[in-house]
Design a protein around this motif. Structure first.
Motif, PDB file in Angstrom:
ATOM      1  N   ALA A 120      19.655   4.885  82.866  1.00  0.00           N
ATOM      2  CA  ALA A 120      18.546   3.961  83.130  1.00  0.00           C
ATOM      3  C   ALA A 120      17.651   4.303  84.579  1.00  0.00           C
ATOM      4  N   LYS A 123      14.722   6.446  84.210  1.00  0.00           N
ATOM      5  CA  LYS A 123      13.817   5.721  83.624  1.00  0.00           C
ATOM      6  C   LYS A 123      13.248   4.555  84.604  1.00  0.00           C
ATOM      7  N   ASN A 193      21.955  -3.225  77.771  1.00  0.00           N
ATOM      8  CA  ASN A 193      21.091  -2.344  77.977  1.00  0.00           C
ATOM      9  C   ASN A 193      20.791  -1.425  76.788  1.00  0.00           C
ATOM     10  N   VAL A 196      17.766   0.843  76.758  1.00  0.00           N
ATOM     11  CA  VAL A 196      17.805   2.148  77.454  1.00  0.00           C
ATOM     12  C   VAL A 196      18.178   3.359  76.539  1.00  0.00           C
TER      13      VAL A 196
END
Length: 207
Positions: A120, A123, A193, A196
């Motif tokens: 994550a 990004k 998440n 992701v």
């Protein structure tokens, strides 16, 4: 560096001290540092309490930072893994396979979550600890000092008979709750998440 981050660093620095006192040989302790495991237990409890303190200060005075979001869980993991390793090293609390299994579950969960955080982060997304992660950490940091106490009791036999059985039962119960929350929080992080992960999978397919 703000105060909450300094507290997290102090928490990490206390880990070698916990190791030092807990692992002292009984014969070495005699006349020099008596009751090393007890000292280690209280240092661990102090370090665990600092986790609440740095979070409280960060929220109350708006000192939440991205580095703090990374540093705090790292400090927690180092402290918790230290405690679990000492529980296994003590050898008098769990059968070896039980201790190894519990350690495997907790380490595996932490590796998955840490890899997810790194993915994550690449990004530009920061994954902070959520309520399940905090509950897992709190439950573990309550269970470990109690298990330290169980180990201490084995050494000094302050509680025996049926009372010892009750003490041990509470310890197993606390650790079972911690392991359950460990698994629950790990699954929760992955589900929350999953975007992701999907994006990373899409990028790998395109390459």
């Amino acid at each position: 560096m703000n105060l909450p981050n300094v507290i997290s660093i102090i928490r990490i620095s206390l880990v070698p001290t916990v190791l030092f006192f807990f692992l002292l040989d009984d014969s070495f302790m005699y006349g020099f540092i008596p009751y090393g495991k007890i000292i280690a237990m209280f240092i661990f409890m102090f370090a665990a309490a600092s986790d609440w303190l740095d979070g409280y200060i960060a929220r109350k005075y708006s000192k939440i930072t991205n580095i703090g979001k990374f540093l705090d869980p790292i400090a927690d993991k180092i402290l918790v893994l230290c405690g679990l390793l000492l529980v296994i090293v003590a050898g008098s609390i769990f059968y070896t396979w039980v201790g190894v299994l519990l350690l495997f579950v907790i380490i595996s969960r932490d590796l998955v979550v840490d890899c997810l955080r790194m993915l994550a982060s690449s990004k530009g997304v920061v994954i902070a600890a959520d309520i399940f992660g905090k509950a897992k950490t709190m439950a573990t940091m309550v269970a470990i000092p109690y298990i330290f106490w169980m180990s201490i009791n084995v050494s000094y036999e302050w509680v025996v008979g049926n009372s010892k059985i009750a003490v041990d039962a509470v310890g197993y119960g606390l650790l079972s709750i911690a392991v359950f929350l460990t698994l629950l929080s790990g699954v929760n992080y992955v589900i929350k998440n999953r975007g992701v992960l999907k994006e990373a999978k899409k990028e790998s397919t395109e390459v």
